[in-house]
Design an enzyme around this catalytic site. Structure first.
Site: not given
Ligand code: NAP
Length: 308
Positions: A14, A91
């Site tokens: 995201i 969120k």
């Molecule tokens: P994601 O692709 O798994 O990304 C999460 C990122 O957080 C990873 O790249 C990870 O970094 C990083 N991370 C984990 N622990 C951390 C820490 N302690 N300090 C700094 N960075 C850390 O997940 P995502 O889909 O983007 O979703 C993230 C959030 O956004 C969730 O709450 C989700 O509900 C929300 N969201 C997602 C979407 C969607 O379409 N995907 C839409 C709206 C909202 P590394 O890769 O460097 O380990």
């Protein structure tokens, strides 16, 4: 006025799909750093392995956008607020309700802004749907959110862990819209949560709610959908049927359909900037409360194991 110096924390899907482009398009913000344990960050922007290191050794920042999984959100937000840094929470705003309340109090004490963003509330059809429904009698509501988890959340282990919400990760978006557009508050009356035998979070859920006025609301969440995907809310009223499709982007009223461009994340950043300038916070936990109630009140059933 100087731009708000912001760092994006959690450079995952995201952050790259929505936060970075929206910050780049908004003159109120200047991206000055990113934080991610493994991701290398983006060209010409300083990247740090942890927020602690950024706060200790990095460029000065005024705000962070927390795009990590929810399970680590509280510690990171609290660390930023301790330094008076404003916080935008993706969120869901945390892993528990009480920790989100604690962050709101923490921000007030620190004189900083915390913004719990609900991106779906900024979808193009949501504000006009709310306005149209304001003085209608609502007879029935149906929410259907059916998507293919393998397409939308490939390899995201955190989403299946406690606090990751499982199918409520997208389902909470539907609830953020419903709690915004329906004129009366509503509450859970029953829920069945279907959890794969090898996972901690549900892959599907059937829920019923009732509004204060007695209106029945049904909700069907399923991550096993292949083929056409559904992100639909249908509201039957005394003046005809309103439907919101594509997660709130396409509104159909008895008088016709309104299509609009996707403005969710630009809208979130405009709101974050105005909250910072007005020295206010915005934390609405209503959608999160409804999800927590489903976990409190729901019947559990174990279903076939799920592997990515
Ligand atoms: P994601 O692709 O798994 O990304 C999460 C990122 O957080 C990873 O790249 C990870 O970094 C990083 N991370 C984990 N622990 C951390 C820490 N302690 N300090 C700094 N960075 C850390 O997940 P995502 O889909 O983007 O979703 C993230 C959030 O956004 C969730 O709450 C989700 O509900 C929300 N969201 C997602 C979407 C969607 O379409 N995907 C839409 C709206 C909202 P590394 O890769 O460097 O380990």
């Amino acid at each position: 006025m100087d731009p708000i110096r912001i760092a994006v924390v959690g450079m995952g899907k995201i952050a790259r799909d929505q936060h970075l482009p929206s910050i780049a398009r908004n003159a109120d913000f200047a991206l000055v750093a990113s934080v991610s344990p493994r991701d290398p960050g983006v060209e010409d922007i300083a990247n740090f392995k942890s927020l602690e290191t950024l706060l200790a050794d990095g460029p000065a920042i005024d705000a962070i956008a927390l795009c990590t999984p929810p399970q680590v959100r509280y510690e990171l937000a609290a660390m930023a607020l301790d330094k008076g840094v404003h916080v935008f929470l993706e969120k869901p705003p945390g892993a528990t309700l009480a920790e989100v309340d604690a962050l709101e109090a923490h921000a007030a004490g620190a004189g900083a802004t915390v913004f719990a963003g609900w991106h779906s509330r900024f979808a193009a059809g949501v504000a006009p749907a709310k306005a149209w429904l304001a003085d209608r009698r609502i007879e029935r509501v149906s929410i259907v959110w059916r998507e293919d988890v393998r397409v939308w959340h490939p390899g995201q282990a955190w989403i299946w862990e406690p606090g990751g919400l499982g199918v409520f990760d997208p389902g909470i978006n539907a609830l953020s819209i419903a709690t915004e557009i329906l004129p009366q508050p509503f509450f859970l009356t029953s829920a069945t949560l279907s959890t794969p035998a090898n996972r901690a979070a549900p892959i599907a859920a059937d829920l019923t709610f009732r509004s204060n006025a007695g209106t029945p609301i049904s909700m069907d969440l399923d991550w096993r959908q292949t083929g056409p995907q559904s992100w639909d809310i249908v509201v039957e009223t005394d003046a005809g049927t309103l439907s919101l499709a594509k997660g709130g982007a396409v509104l159909t009223l008895p008088s016709g359909t309104v299509h609009n461009d996707d403005e969710e994340y630009p809208g979130l950043y405009a709101r974050f900037a105005s909250l910072i300038r007005d020295r206010r916070s915005e934390v609405d936990t209503t959608p999160f409360t409804l999800v927590a109630d489903a976990f409190l009140r729901g019947t559990r059933q174990s279903v076939e194991a799920f592997d990515d």
